[in-house]
Design a protein around this motif. Structure first.
Motif, mmCIF file in Angstrom:
data_model
loop_
_atom_site.group_PDB
_atom_site.id
_atom_site.type_symbol
_atom_site.label_atom_id
_atom_site.label_comp_id
_atom_site.label_asym_id
_atom_site.label_seq_id
_atom_site.Cartn_x
_atom_site.Cartn_y
_atom_site.Cartn_z
ATOM 1 N N SER A 77 0.855 -1.180 0.000
ATOM 2 C CA SER A 77 0.000 0.000 0.000
ATOM 3 C C SER A 77 0.893 1.233 0.000
ATOM 4 N N THR A 78 0.592 2.173 -0.875
ATOM 5 C CA THR A 78 1.335 3.432 -0.964
ATOM 6 C C THR A 78 0.341 4.576 -0.962
ATOM 7 N N VAL A 79 0.535 5.537 -0.067
ATOM 8 C CA VAL A 79 -0.358 6.687 0.009
ATOM 9 C C VAL A 79 0.447 7.976 -0.003
ATOM 10 N N VAL A 80 -0.211 9.043 -0.453
ATOM 11 C CA VAL A 80 0.378 10.382 -0.409
ATOM 12 C C VAL A 80 -0.395 11.167 0.629
ATOM 13 N N CYS A 81 0.314 11.780 1.540
ATOM 14 C CA CYS A 81 -0.277 12.527 2.635
ATOM 15 C C CYS A 81 0.096 14.002 2.481
ATOM 16 N N TRP A 82 -0.916 14.856 2.293
ATOM 17 C CA TRP A 82 -0.698 16.280 2.016
ATOM 18 C C TRP A 82 -0.895 17.173 3.231
ATOM 19 N N THR A 83 -1.758 16.772 4.169
ATOM 20 C CA THR A 83 -2.118 17.636 5.296
ATOM 21 C C THR A 83 -2.220 16.820 6.582
ATOM 22 N N VAL A 84 -2.291 17.534 7.709
ATOM 23 C CA VAL A 84 -2.494 16.829 8.973
ATOM 24 C C VAL A 84 -3.884 16.182 8.989
ATOM 25 N N ASP A 85 -4.845 16.768 8.291
ATOM 26 C CA ASP A 85 -6.171 16.147 8.180
ATOM 27 C C ASP A 85 -6.072 14.808 7.450
ATOM 28 N N ASP A 86 -5.212 14.741 6.443
ATOM 29 C CA ASP A 86 -4.981 13.461 5.754
ATOM 30 C C ASP A 86 -4.449 12.424 6.741
ATOM 31 N N CYS A 87 -3.547 12.854 7.628
ATOM 32 C CA CYS A 87 -2.996 11.935 8.633
ATOM 33 C C CYS A 87 -4.100 11.403 9.530
ATOM 34 N N GLU A 88 -5.025 12.271 9.911
ATOM 35 C CA GLU A 88 -6.124 11.839 10.774
ATOM 36 C C GLU A 88 -7.061 10.894 10.025
ATOM 37 N N SER A 89 -7.265 11.126 8.750
ATOM 38 C CA SER A 89 -8.068 10.204 7.941
ATOM 39 C C SER A 89 -7.386 8.842 7.847
ATOM 40 N N LEU A 90 -6.054 8.861 7.687
ATOM 41 C CA LEU A 90 -5.309 7.608 7.651
ATOM 42 C C LEU A 90 -5.463 6.854 8.974
ATOM 43 N N ARG A 91 -5.460 7.592 10.088
ATOM 44 C CA ARG A 91 -5.630 6.964 11.405
ATOM 45 C C ARG A 91 -6.924 6.133 11.426
ATOM 46 N N LYS A 92 -8.007 6.740 10.985
ATOM 47 C CA LYS A 92 -9.302 6.053 10.986
ATOM 48 C C LYS A 92 -9.273 4.825 10.080
ATOM 49 N N GLY A 93 -8.732 5.004 8.881
ATOM 50 C CA GLY A 93 -8.654 3.884 7.937
ATOM 51 C C GLY A 93 -7.763 2.770 8.433
ATOM 52 N N TRP A 94 -6.622 3.142 8.986
ATOM 53 C CA TRP A 94 -5.691 2.128 9.477
ATOM 54 C C TRP A 94 -6.251 1.396 10.680
ATOM 55 N N ARG A 95 -6.945 2.118 11.559
ATOM 56 C CA ARG A 95 -7.541 1.465 12.733
ATOM 57 C C ARG A 95 -8.543 0.398 12.265
ATOM 58 N N ALA A 96 -9.374 0.749 11.298
ATOM 59 C CA ALA A 96 -10.345 -0.213 10.752
ATOM 60 C C ALA A 96 -9.632 -1.385 10.080
ATOM 61 N N TRP A 97 -8.565 -1.099 9.345
ATOM 62 C CA TRP A 97 -7.779 -2.112 8.652
ATOM 63 C C TRP A 97 -7.174 -3.088 9.684
ATOM 64 N N MET A 98 -6.638 -2.531 10.779
ATOM 65 C CA MET A 98 -6.009 -3.362 11.814
ATOM 66 C C MET A 98 -7.045 -4.210 12.534
ATOM 67 N N ASP A 99 -8.276 -3.706 12.641
ATOM 68 C CA ASP A 99 -9.347 -4.429 13.340
ATOM 69 C C ASP A 99 -9.973 -5.523 12.479
ATOM 70 N N SER A 100 -9.676 -5.494 11.171
ATOM 71 C CA SER A 100 -10.311 -6.482 10.274
ATOM 72 C C SER A 100 -9.599 -7.820 10.298
#
Length: 100
Positions: A77-100
């Motif tokens: 998986s490769t992502v581009v992160c432009w803002t701190v808001d992007d980082c927070e969005s990644l947090r939510k996605g990654w948490r769900a990914w880790m819980d799956s």
């Protein structure tokens, strides 16, 4: 949180905080040959490459795009992160990914 003159380093610090909060680690990759900026290691053996760009004026170079596609083809998986808001969005996605 978006600031017109936000530096890439601010986004990078937020990414590192997000990953640490999730129990993971980040590795700063040596630049060259279009490699992403950070390797993110998350619990459960999850690995993500992250390219960091400043919100204004940042651009993904053609060589970087090529490397991202190569990594994607290999199953990473490769992502581009432009803002701190992007980082927070990644947090939510990654948490769900880790819980799956």
């Amino acid at each position: 949180m978006y600031a017109p003159r936000m530096r890439e380093s601010v986004v990078e610090r937020r990414l590192c905080r997000v990953v640490a909060d999730l129990g993971g680690a980040t590795v700063k990759l040596v630049q060259g040959e279009g490699l992403p900026d950070r390797l993110v290691l998350l619990p459960g053996g999850r690995v993500v490459f992250v390219e960091l760009k400043k919100p204004r004026g940042g651009a993904v170079a053609p060589l970087q795009t090529l490397r991202h596609r190569e990594l994607d083809r290999m199953g990473f998986s490769t992502v581009v992160c432009w803002t701190v808001d992007d980082c927070e969005s990644l947090r939510k996605g990654w948490r769900a990914w880790m819980d799956s």
